[in-house]
Design an enzyme around this catalytic site. Structure first.
Site, PDB file in Angstrom:
ATOM      1  N   SER A  36     -36.586 108.394  -2.897  1.00  0.00           N
ATOM      2  CA  SER A  36     -35.290 107.993  -2.330  1.00  0.00           C
ATOM      3  C   SER A  36     -35.352 107.771  -0.823  1.00  0.00           C
ATOM      4  CB  SER A  36     -34.227 109.044  -2.654  1.00  0.00           C
ATOM      5  OG  SER A  36     -34.575 110.302  -2.096  1.00  0.00           O
ATOM      6  N   SER A 106     -34.805 118.866  -5.542  1.00  0.00           N
ATOM      7  CA  SER A 106     -33.807 119.913  -5.858  1.00  0.00           C
ATOM      8  C   SER A 106     -32.693 119.364  -6.758  1.00  0.00           C
ATOM      9  CB  SER A 106     -33.239 120.541  -4.590  1.00  0.00           C
ATOM     10  OG  SER A 106     -32.863 119.589  -3.623  1.00  0.00           O
TER      11      SER A 106
END
Length: 197
Positions: A36, A106
């Site tokens: 990302s 995460s």
């Protein structure tokens, strides 16, 4: 044996270290899919803070996985343990007076909430690097998506394991709409007031 563990009170405190550094310490937690742009943006944010004389340290997912957490897999349970250990490490960094940046997928909300509870909410800045799975897969810098599609990687977030998006992040960066420079400036604008003692 636990009853014999007694914390020692040292004379130099977190506040003393922050005064010495002339800024507060806090944690910037970058979350988002693999590819990302978390590490790329965190790296430039740290460079800019470093130029300003801010004491920093960056915890990076791949580096941590090669060292202190190399015994952990990517199962849901081990992902949670991975993040728990990171939260404790980050908390020590904050006690040392450092502005700490952490770039980790995460994927689970409860794990990110545990990090926030560990370091205390006032010391936590959640930065959601929002990039579509299609764009991450197109970038595929590490070749992970290709391997996941071929069945060579299990529990790949976004492919065969879930990513739970932050509902109310402090900062959301849509990388398909902004340059790295624009993203970094937005983050700096947000955190600069938090640096003041």
């Amino acid at each position: 044996m636990k009853e014999n563990i007694i914390p020692h009170n040292y004379q130099v405190s977190k506040v003393d270290r922050q005064k010495k550094n002339k800024h507060k310490s806090f944690l910037m937690w970058f979350t988002g899919l693999s590819g990302s742009g978390k590490s790329t943006i965190a790296n430039v944010v740290e460079q800019e803070l470093f130029k300003l004389g801010i004491k920093t340290y960056t915890l990076d997912g791949d580096n941590i996985r090669r060292g202190i957490n190399k015994d952990l897999t990517f199962s849901p349970e081990d992902r949670t343990e991975n993040i728990r250990r990171l939260a404790e490490i980050a908390n020590l960094m904050l006690d040392a007076g450092l502005v700490t940046l952490a770039a980790f997928v995460s994927p689970y909300k409860k794990d990110r909430e545990n990090i926030k509870n560990t370091v205390k909410g006032v010391n936590f800045v959640e930065v959601y690097i929002n990039t579509s799975i299609e764009e991450c897969e197109r970038r595929d810098v590490k070749g992970l998506y290709k391997k996941a599609r071929a069945g060579e990687i299990k529990n790949m977030t976004g492919i065969s394991a879930p990513y739970e998006e932050p509902e109310n992040p402090d900062i959301e960066i849509k990388t398909e709409e902004k340059t790295v420079e624009e993203a970094v400036q937005e983050i700096l604008n947000y955190i600069k007031p938090k640096l003041n003692l």
